[in-house]
Write a protein that holds these residues in place. Structure first.
Motif, PDB file in Angstrom:
ATOM      1  N   SER A 177       0.948  -1.007  -0.043  1.00 21.67           N
ATOM      2  CA  SER A 177       0.092   0.027   0.104  1.00 21.67           C
ATOM      3  C   SER A 177       0.930   1.264   0.073  1.00 21.67           C
ATOM      4  CB  SER A 177      -0.839   0.124   1.017  1.00 21.67           C
ATOM      5  OG  SER A 177      -1.792  -0.789   1.103  1.00 21.67           O
ATOM      6  N   LYS A 178       1.934   1.040   0.529  1.00 20.72           N
ATOM      7  CA  LYS A 178       2.878   2.317   0.761  1.00 20.72           C
ATOM      8  C   LYS A 178       3.673   2.409  -0.647  1.00 20.72           C
ATOM      9  CE  LYS A 178       7.176   3.873   3.111  1.00 20.72           C
ATOM     10  NZ  LYS A 178       8.185   3.204   4.324  1.00 20.72           N
ATOM     11  N   GLN A 179       3.873   1.594  -1.328  1.00 21.71           N
ATOM     12  CA  GLN A 179       4.408   1.657  -2.678  1.00 21.71           C
ATOM     13  C   GLN A 179       3.489   2.024  -3.549  1.00 21.71           C
ATOM     14  OE1 GLN A 179       7.677   1.477  -3.429  1.00 21.71           O
ATOM     15  NE2 GLN A 179       8.188   1.150  -1.074  1.00 21.71           N
ATOM     16  N   LEU A 180       2.130   1.676  -3.422  1.00 22.88           N
ATOM     17  CA  LEU A 180       1.147   2.226  -4.385  1.00 22.88           C
ATOM     18  C   LEU A 180       0.857   3.655  -4.185  1.00 22.88           C
ATOM     19  CD1 LEU A 180      -0.988   1.708  -6.398  1.00 22.88           C
ATOM     20  CD2 LEU A 180      -2.557   1.158  -4.568  1.00 22.88           C
ATOM     21  N   TYR A 181       0.910   4.357  -3.047  1.00 23.38           N
ATOM     22  CA  TYR A 181       0.910   5.427  -2.416  1.00 23.38           C
ATOM     23  C   TYR A 181       1.966   6.331  -3.069  1.00 23.38           C
ATOM     24  CZ  TYR A 181       0.872   9.791   0.324  1.00 23.38           C
ATOM     25  OH  TYR A 181       0.744  11.139   0.672  1.00 23.38           O
ATOM     26  N   LEU A 182       3.252   5.872  -2.810  1.00 20.98           N
ATOM     27  CA  LEU A 182       4.472   6.636  -3.374  1.00 20.98           C
ATOM     28  C   LEU A 182       4.207   6.664  -4.876  1.00 20.98           C
ATOM     29  CD1 LEU A 182       7.365   5.201  -0.864  1.00 20.98           C
ATOM     30  CD2 LEU A 182       6.072   7.499  -0.797  1.00 20.98           C
ATOM     31  N   ASN A 183       4.194   5.580  -5.489  1.00 20.52           N
ATOM     32  CA  ASN A 183       3.990   5.587  -6.955  1.00 20.52           C
ATOM     33  C   ASN A 183       2.870   6.398  -7.575  1.00 20.52           C
ATOM     34  OD1 ASN A 183       5.931   3.365  -7.069  1.00 20.52           O
ATOM     35  ND2 ASN A 183       4.584   1.782  -7.378  1.00 20.52           N
ATOM     36  N   THR A 184       1.808   6.731  -6.644  1.00 24.42           N
ATOM     37  CA  THR A 184       0.749   7.641  -7.228  1.00 24.42           C
ATOM     38  C   THR A 184       1.224   9.061  -6.874  1.00 24.42           C
ATOM     39  OG1 THR A 184      -0.918   6.019  -6.545  1.00 24.42           O
ATOM     40  CG2 THR A 184      -1.643   8.142  -6.763  1.00 24.42           C
ATOM     41  N   GLN A 185       2.125   9.281  -5.701  1.00 25.95           N
ATOM     42  CA  GLN A 185       2.757  10.736  -5.518  1.00 25.95           C
ATOM     43  C   GLN A 185       3.796  10.879  -6.650  1.00 25.95           C
ATOM     44  OE1 GLN A 185       0.586  11.961  -3.445  1.00 25.95           O
ATOM     45  NE2 GLN A 185       1.983  13.088  -2.501  1.00 25.95           N
ATOM     46  N   ASN A 186       4.213  10.073  -6.993  1.00 22.16           N
ATOM     47  CA  ASN A 186       5.164  10.169  -7.864  1.00 22.16           C
ATOM     48  C   ASN A 186       4.755  10.403  -9.346  1.00 22.16           C
ATOM     49  OD1 ASN A 186       7.600   9.950  -6.346  1.00 22.16           O
ATOM     50  ND2 ASN A 186       7.581   7.664  -6.927  1.00 22.16           N
ATOM     51  N   LEU A 187       3.783   9.833  -9.763  1.00 16.26           N
ATOM     52  CA  LEU A 187       2.960  10.037 -10.767  1.00 16.26           C
ATOM     53  C   LEU A 187       2.247  11.584 -11.051  1.00 16.26           C
ATOM     54  CD1 LEU A 187       1.432   8.948 -13.492  1.00 16.26           C
ATOM     55  CD2 LEU A 187      -0.437   8.492 -12.145  1.00 16.26           C
ATOM     56  N   PHE A 188       1.763  11.881  -9.665  1.00 19.55           N
ATOM     57  CA  PHE A 188       1.291  13.314  -9.629  1.00 19.55           C
ATOM     58  C   PHE A 188       2.424  14.355  -9.471  1.00 19.55           C
ATOM     59  CE2 PHE A 188      -2.799  11.657  -7.522  1.00 19.55           C
ATOM     60  CZ  PHE A 188      -3.595  11.779  -8.703  1.00 19.55           C
ATOM     61  N   GLY A 189       3.595  13.967  -9.259  1.00 24.25           N
ATOM     62  CA  GLY A 189       4.897  14.666  -9.370  1.00 24.25           C
ATOM     63  C   GLY A 189       5.235  15.088 -10.703  1.00 24.25           C
ATOM     64  N   MET A 190       4.755  14.214 -11.746  1.00 25.18           N
ATOM     65  CA  MET A 190       5.058  14.332 -13.327  1.00 25.18           C
ATOM     66  C   MET A 190       4.341  15.514 -13.843  1.00 25.18           C
ATOM     67  SD  MET A 190       5.159  10.626 -14.429  1.00 25.18           S
ATOM     68  CE  MET A 190       4.634  10.698 -15.894  1.00 25.18           C
ATOM     69  N   PHE A 191       3.388  16.064 -13.016  1.00 32.50           N
ATOM     70  CA  PHE A 191       2.466  17.211 -13.707  1.00 32.50           C
ATOM     71  C   PHE A 191       2.998  18.523 -12.949  1.00 32.50           C
ATOM     72  CE2 PHE A 191       0.102  13.313 -14.116  1.00 32.50           C
ATOM     73  CZ  PHE A 191      -0.018  13.228 -15.337  1.00 32.50           C
ATOM     74  N   PRO A 192       3.593  19.350 -13.689  1.00 28.70           N
ATOM     75  CA  PRO A 192       3.966  20.481 -12.994  1.00 28.70           C
ATOM     76  C   PRO A 192       2.386  21.480 -12.446  1.00 28.70           C
ATOM     77  CG  PRO A 192       4.951  20.425 -15.291  1.00 28.70           C
ATOM     78  CD  PRO A 192       4.184  19.154 -14.859  1.00 28.70           C
ATOM     79  N   GLY A 193       2.559  22.024 -11.481  1.00 26.85           N
ATOM     80  CA  GLY A 193       1.520  22.677 -11.100  1.00 26.85           C
ATOM     81  C   GLY A 193       0.612  22.065 -10.151  1.00 26.85           C
ATOM     82  N   PHE A 194       0.788  20.617  -9.965  1.00 25.37           N
ATOM     83  CA  PHE A 194      -0.046  19.876  -9.028  1.00 25.37           C
ATOM     84  C   PHE A 194       0.496  20.188  -7.877  1.00 25.37           C
ATOM     85  CE2 PHE A 194      -1.227  16.057  -7.132  1.00 25.37           C
ATOM     86  CZ  PHE A 194      -2.693  15.999  -7.218  1.00 25.37           C
ATOM     87  N   PRO A 195      -0.368  20.286  -6.734  1.00 26.81           N
ATOM     88  CA  PRO A 195      -0.089  20.582  -5.319  1.00 26.81           C
ATOM     89  C   PRO A 195       0.930  19.561  -5.160  1.00 26.81           C
ATOM     90  CG  PRO A 195      -2.521  20.809  -5.582  1.00 26.81           C
ATOM     91  CD  PRO A 195      -1.841  20.669  -6.940  1.00 26.81           C
ATOM     92  N   GLY A 196       2.228  19.978  -4.454  1.00 28.94           N
ATOM     93  CA  GLY A 196       3.043  19.102  -3.774  1.00 28.94           C
ATOM     94  C   GLY A 196       3.858  18.612  -4.694  1.00 28.94           C
ATOM     95  N   ALA A 197       3.572  18.657  -6.061  1.00 27.24           N
ATOM     96  CA  ALA A 197       4.722  18.183  -7.146  1.00 27.24           C
ATOM     97  C   ALA A 197       6.093  18.663  -6.815  1.00 27.24           C
ATOM     98  CB  ALA A 197       3.977  18.371  -8.535  1.00 27.24           C
ATOM     99  N   ALA A 198       6.120  19.812  -6.743  1.00 25.40           N
ATOM    100  CA  ALA A 198       7.645  20.337  -6.511  1.00 25.40           C
ATOM    101  C   ALA A 198       8.256  19.973  -5.206  1.00 25.40           C
ATOM    102  CB  ALA A 198       7.587  21.855  -6.560  1.00 25.40           C
ATOM    103  N   GLY A 199       7.474  19.668  -4.345  1.00 30.24           N
ATOM    104  CA  GLY A 199       8.083  18.955  -3.113  1.00 30.24           C
ATOM    105  C   GLY A 199       8.475  17.650  -3.204  1.00 30.24           C
TER     106      GLY A 199
END
Length: 174
Positions: free
Chosen positions: A140-162
């Motif tokens: 579950s943790k890996q799925l969550y991190l992968n999801t976060q990484n996916l959103f990190g690919m989109f500039p302007g998404f909250p938390g992407a830069a962080g």
């Protein structure tokens, strides 16, 4: 829970006393806990305003149960739950609800065993269950991190830069 009985109404008065309108008696949190265990349908309302207080009373019962004996929730787990309030609140709520339903389903599938027999069975299963749950939590943790990484690919998404900065720091460490 009986289909022929309507929802049992419990009224909470300003003096903090709870009154069961079905039995015309005052009840305690222990009595309400028994209703939950027996799967009796009930609702707790403020006697003056009619506001639904059921969740609040259930949380009080959990708090009381956590104070007695060995708690279910560790401090770290409670901190984690608190951190999830906000954008991931619904996801965590669904996850916890589905996990509890899964455990209840497993218990129901094993038949109507006595509490002691179920406890004995589960105590023997604890090491295995801990390992399985540990693996599940890690997935579950890996799925969550992968999801976060996916959103990190989109500039302007909250938390992407962080997340991108954190990933870069992690890469720099290795």
């Amino acid at each position: 829970m009986s289909d022929r009985n309507p929802i049992r109404l419990i009224k909470k008065y300003p003096n903090r006393r709870l009154y069961d309108t079905q039995t015309s008696t005052h009840v305690t949190l222990s009595d309400i806990r028994r209703l939950v265990v027996e799967e009796e349908s009930f609702q707790v309302v403020d006697a003056k305003t009619g506001e639904d207080l059921t969740r609040s009373i259930l949380l009080q019962i959990i708090q009381e149960a956590e104070s007695d004996g060995e708690p279910i929730f560790s401090s770290d787990m409670l901190k984690g739950i608190i951190r999830f309030y906000g954008p991931f609140q619904g996801m965590l709520g669904s996850y916890l609800e589905n996990s509890i339903k899964a455990v209840a389903d497993i218990q129901a599938q094993t038949g109507q065993q006595s509490s002691q027999a179920w406890s004995d069975f589960m105590s023997g299963q604890v090491p295995m269950m801990q390992k399985v749950m540990g693996q599940y939590v890690e997935q579950s943790k890996q799925l969550y991190l992968n999801t976060q990484n996916l959103f990190g690919m989109f500039p302007g998404f909250p938390g992407a830069a962080g997340q991108a900065d954190k990933d870069k720091k992690d890469d720099d460490k290795t």
